[in-house]
Each structure stands twice: as C-alpha cells, then as structure tokens.
Design an enzyme around this catalytic site. Structure first.
Site, PDB file in Angstrom:
ATOM      1  CG  ASP A  13      -1.786  -1.234   1.312  1.00 50.66           C
ATOM      2  OD1 ASP A  13      -2.263  -1.684   0.267  1.00 50.66           O
ATOM      3  OD2 ASP A  13      -1.923  -1.773   2.418  1.00 50.66           O
ATOM      4  CE  LYS A  16       3.098  -2.415  -4.416  1.00 54.13           C
ATOM      5  NZ  LYS A  16       2.768  -2.135  -3.012  1.00 54.13           N
ATOM      6  N   GLY A  40      -4.265  -3.975  -4.566  1.00 53.69           N
ATOM      7  CA  GLY A  40      -5.218  -2.965  -5.010  1.00 53.69           C
ATOM      8  C   GLY A  40      -4.412  -1.729  -5.359  1.00 53.69           C
ATOM      9  CG  HIS A  41      -1.323  -1.811  -7.545  1.00 53.74           C
ATOM     10  ND1 HIS A  41      -0.367  -2.446  -8.285  1.00 53.74           N
ATOM     11  CD2 HIS A  41      -1.107  -2.221  -6.264  1.00 53.74           C
ATOM     12  CE1 HIS A  41       0.377  -3.205  -7.484  1.00 53.74           C
ATOM     13  NE2 HIS A  41      -0.066  -3.093  -6.268  1.00 53.74           N
ATOM     14  CD  GLN A 228       0.674  -8.676  -2.631  1.00 50.28           C
ATOM     15  OE1 GLN A 228       1.437  -9.402  -3.243  1.00 50.28           O
ATOM     16  NE2 GLN A 228      -0.494  -8.323  -3.101  1.00 50.28           N
TER      17      GLN A 228
HETATM   18  P1  IMP Z   1      -2.784 -12.738   1.512  1.00 49.19           P
HETATM   19  O1  IMP Z   1      -1.821 -12.174   0.521  1.00 49.19           O
HETATM   20  O2  IMP Z   1      -4.232 -12.444   1.156  1.00 49.19           O
HETATM   21  O3  IMP Z   1      -2.541 -14.185   1.793  1.00 49.19           O
HETATM   22  O4  IMP Z   1      -2.546 -11.971   2.905  1.00 49.19           O
HETATM   23  C1  IMP Z   1      -1.368 -12.158   3.672  1.00 49.19           C
HETATM   24  C2  IMP Z   1      -0.941 -10.853   4.341  1.00 49.19           C
HETATM   25  O5  IMP Z   1      -0.525  -9.936   3.353  1.00 49.19           O
HETATM   26  C3  IMP Z   1      -2.045 -10.144   5.124  1.00 49.19           C
HETATM   27  O6  IMP Z   1      -1.458  -9.478   6.232  1.00 49.19           O
HETATM   28  C4  IMP Z   1      -2.569  -9.126   4.146  1.00 49.19           C
HETATM   29  O7  IMP Z   1      -3.178  -8.016   4.785  1.00 49.19           O
HETATM   30  C5  IMP Z   1      -1.287  -8.735   3.454  1.00 49.19           C
HETATM   31  N1  IMP Z   1      -1.511  -8.230   2.085  1.00 49.19           N
HETATM   32  C6  IMP Z   1      -1.801  -8.957   0.996  1.00 49.19           C
HETATM   33  N2  IMP Z   1      -1.913  -8.166  -0.080  1.00 49.19           N
HETATM   34  C7  IMP Z   1      -1.677  -6.921   0.338  1.00 49.19           C
HETATM   35  C8  IMP Z   1      -1.590  -5.665  -0.332  1.00 49.19           C
HETATM   36  O8  IMP Z   1      -1.750  -5.539  -1.558  1.00 49.19           O
HETATM   37  N3  IMP Z   1      -1.309  -4.592   0.450  1.00 49.19           N
HETATM   38  C9  IMP Z   1      -1.065  -4.701   1.773  1.00 49.19           C
HETATM   39  N4  IMP Z   1      -1.114  -5.845   2.437  1.00 49.19           N
HETATM   40  C10 IMP Z   1      -1.409  -6.957   1.730  1.00 49.19           C
END
Ligand code: IMP
Length: 434
Positions: A13, A16, A40-41, A228
């Site tokens: 977040d 990017k 989510g970009h 991420q």
């Molecule tokens: P997952 O990727 O849905 O398995 O989530 C694993 C961890 O990564 C959790 O703490 C999510 O909140 C975090 N996470 C996954 N995608 C994002 C992102 O795009 N931005 C911020 N945190 C993320």
C-alpha cells in the site's frame, strides 16, 4: 539492462500504482510478476469530467496508457472472475482493453472457488492467531502450485487435461474443507466452470516469456510492477505474517522469467510514514491520536478489503533491511502531504531489542515484536504542499525530512509524491536513466 523494477519497500500500500502509471510513459511494457487480486493499485488520472480514480487488482497499472503492452506473467495467481470483471469495468468506463494490449501467461496459476473457501475457512479456524489475509485464495493457490497439483490457465483450454488436474487436487481439498466445516466442491461443476472461463480468456493467453525476450532484443523498456511489500515476502518478510509470494526485486526475475542481468533499476516505493494491514509485528505502530490523524488524512483504508490500516512513523531499520534484500537504486517517497500539519514528525532511526541497539531490522516476527523504536524528532510544517512541482516548492522542514531519510537509509530519493494525481509529483530521477 532496459528493465526497472518497482517494489513496495514497506508492508504494501505504498502507492506503487501511481508510480507505475507515471513511469509507464518511459516504458514499452508493464509486467505484473507476483501476487494476485490481494493487491489494489489506485490510479488517479484526469478525465473529461475531472480526476478519475481507477483501482486495479490484477491488470498492470500501465493499462491507462493507450499504446503500451501490459503483461500478467506466470508468477501471478489469476482469479478469472476478477480479471474478467476488471476488464468489463474498464470497458464500461470507456477504456476497453484490446487483446494485444494485455497478454497473460498461459502458465499463471488459477485461483479457483475452493482456494477462496479454504483461505477463509483457515483464517476462521486460526481465530486470534489469524494472518489477516485478504481472503482472496492467494495462499492456497500458491500452495497447490508448489505442491505440483495446481491448475494453470492453459489447463482451462483442454477438458481432458483439466479433469485430470482436478481429479488430482479436488478430493484432497474437499476433505480438508469438510474437516474445517466449509462447503465442498463438485468436480464436474468445477470442470464446467473452468472451461467456461478458459473459453473467455483464450484470446488473452500467450507465451509471455517470448514476448519479453523479443522486447529485450528490440531494446524496449520493461517496467516490472511489484505487488504487496518487502516485509510481506514469503522468504524475507515478517513470517508467518506474510503473503505467499516473493515480493522483493529478485521475485521479478522469477515471476516474469527474466534473467537477473536484465534488471537495471530497482525503485523502492515508501510512504513518508508506515502502514500495515492484517496481523504481525509493526514496531512504529501508533495507537494514539497521531495514528488516527495519519489514517484519516492518508485515507488509510484497504483498496481491496476496505479494512482500516494500522499507521506508524517512518521506520529506517526496516528500510535498511529492505535495501539489503532489494538493492534499491532509488526511493520514491509517497504521501508526503499526509504529514502536513504535524508540529513534529518522527523517524525511527534504530531499535532497541533486549537491551541491544539494532540498526537493521531482523524481520522475524518474534524478534520484531520485541523491537522498541528509537526516534528522532524533526520539526513539522503546516504549508499546503499538494501543488509542489520541485523540491524548491517544499517548505524547508519537508525537504529536511526527505534529506534525513536519504541520509539514514543511504538510498537517493528519485521521486516525491504530494497527492494522488499524476501531476502531484516531483520527479528527480527518471526511470531507465532517461
Ligand atoms: P494474503 O496475501 O491475502 O494471503 O494476505 C497475507 C498478508 O498480506 C495479510 O497481512 C494481508 O493483509 C497482506 N496483504 C496482501 N496483499 C496486500 C496488499 O496488496 N497490500 C497490503 N497488504 C497486503
């Protein structure tokens, strides 16, 4: 070395999407190489009726530029329903995506309904120790991939092959789902579901490795869009509170199928403060009025799940660690404007862990949990900076913060973002050395 990687330098977040959208001007191709629709970009560009906001979860953030090729590489996990929905939404908003502008690797793995169900059931079963995943089925899909029983997009084009793949994986997954008290899935339904998506996606599927190789031969510029952030990397993040893919710069080579020698620049995107969604250690987290102000002023609510983000001060030890694993050639500091109005701005310059001073974070969850931040206080500013176009337009204290970040991390600042719009950006060094 015509490739530049954009990496989240913190916990995701960081903004990017905006930087990729901006750097796309100088690129020929934009490639997503890992993650899925957990990302989510957000992009804000001027349309005929004022600024238009677009949130992309799977489609690369270069898509709003008419002549660029966008690629979803094999390291990405693709939820066909989400992808088709995103394409439809863009078309409805007058931005249809022709097949030739979006190519998707045939080898990307598919997120199927049971992956989502498993993600949610597991999180529910974990109770208090849940990871706080996005619930999009990302982890279970990567798990099937590593276990060599996953379904790839190319499998959706061939009924016999798809049935064979599903026969291998579904009974075991159904048994687990039943054990967790969740719904189970019918094999023939899944075959029908998969084939229907395969038919719709077929025109987009391609050999993306060959596209990238041809592009490199022609000297074209490739922008690689990370999702991420570094501290969520499966191998180098705050395990087990991480995502299931490699979010660091090396992940770009693996996920896109590019040799390391192809990578030129590595730009780390970092907010002027820190945020985190989901569980896990966060040394500079603020659970006070300053944290609430950052959340409110920075609109710190997830672009994918809407969850409120945890907020804290800029963390230098974590950034030094991120630099170690990514090899940043520059930093893009985003959301500097969110700090406007604070009488003093803090930077965490080191931690104290069990009485010892630590300059570079050890992201292991149990160590980071014990890290007590050492803060340096810098004077704040109250002037509106959202119109700044050059460093000279910034108040001295805002410049002072940028200088201090560069000095403490040893990474030059390439770009500063002072608002969500394309125009609200101070570009100091252009990508690809241009
Ligand atoms: P997952 O990727 O849905 O398995 O989530 C694993 C961890 O990564 C959790 O703490 C999510 O909140 C975090 N996470 C996954 N995608 C994002 C992102 O795009 N931005 C911020 N945190 C993320």
């Amino acid at each position: 070395m015509n490739s530049c990687v954009i990496i989240g330098a913190q916990w995701g977040d960081e903004g990017k999407g905006k930087v990729v959208d901006l750097f796309t001007e100088a690129a020929d191709l934009v490639v997503r190489f890992q993650g899925g629709n957990n990302a989510g970009h957000t992009l804000v560009v001027d349309g005929p009726e004022g600024p238009e906001k677009t949130v992309l979860h799977l489609i690369p953030s270069g898509i709003l530029h008419a002549e660029k090729t966008n690629i979803i590489a094999s390291g990405v996990v693709v939820d066909p329903e989400v992808l088709l929905g995103e394409l439809e939404e863009l078309a409805e908003r007058g931005r249809p995506v022709p097949h030739e502008r979006l190519r998707i690797s045939r080898d990307a793995h598919v997120i199927l309904p049971w992956h989502r169900a498993l993600d949610l059931a597991r999180e529910a079963a974990r109770g208090e120790s849940r990871i706080g995943t996005t619930g999009r089925g990302i982890g279970p899909t990567y798990e099937d991939r590593v276990a060599r029983r996953g379904v790839r997009l190319r499998d959706l084009l061939d009924e016999e092959r798809l049935r064979e793949r599903l026969e291998q994986v579904l009974p075991e997954r159904n048994a687990l789902l039943a054990h967790l008290g969740a719904e189970t899935f019918d094999l023939e339904d899944m075959v029908r579901h998969g084939l229907a998506f395969g038919e719709r996606l077929a025109p987009w599927l391609d050999d993306c490795g060959a596209i990238l190789e041809n592009a490199r031969r022609r000297g074209q510029r490739i922008l690689l869009e990370g999702a991420q952030g570094t501290l969520l990397d499966i191998g180098h993040g705050t395990y087990p509170f991480v995502t299931s893919s490699h979010t660091i710069s090396g992940g770009a080579c693996v996920g896109a199928g590019l040799p390391p020698s192809a990578i030129g620049g590595v730009v780390g995107i970092a907010k002027a403060y820190c945020t985190r969604v989901g569980s896990g250690p966060f040394p500079t987290e603020l659970e006070d009025a300053d944290g609430d102000t950052l959340r409110a002023n920075g609109h710190e609510f997830g672009a994918t799940t809407g969850r409120p983000r945890r907020c804290g001060w800029f963390d230098v030890p974590a950034m030094r660690f991120a630099h170690r694993v990514n090899g940043f050639t520059g930093l893009a500091i985003t959301k500097l404007d969110v700090l406007t109005g604070f009488s003093r701005v803090r930077i965490c310059t080191a931690y104290v862990v069990d009485g010892e001073r630590v300059d570079v974070a050890d992201p292991d969850g149990t160590v980071l949990e014990r890290a007590v931040p050492v803060y340096e206080d810098l004077p704040g500013w109250s002037e509106d900076i959202t119109g700044a176009q050059t460093l000279d337009d910034l108040p001295p204290h805002a410049r002072g913060l940028l200088d201090r970040i560069a000095e403490l991390t040893g990474i030059p600042v390439d770009l500063v973002s002072v608002g969500p719009n394309r125009a609200q950006t101070i570009v100091l060094t252009r990508p690809f050395g241009a």
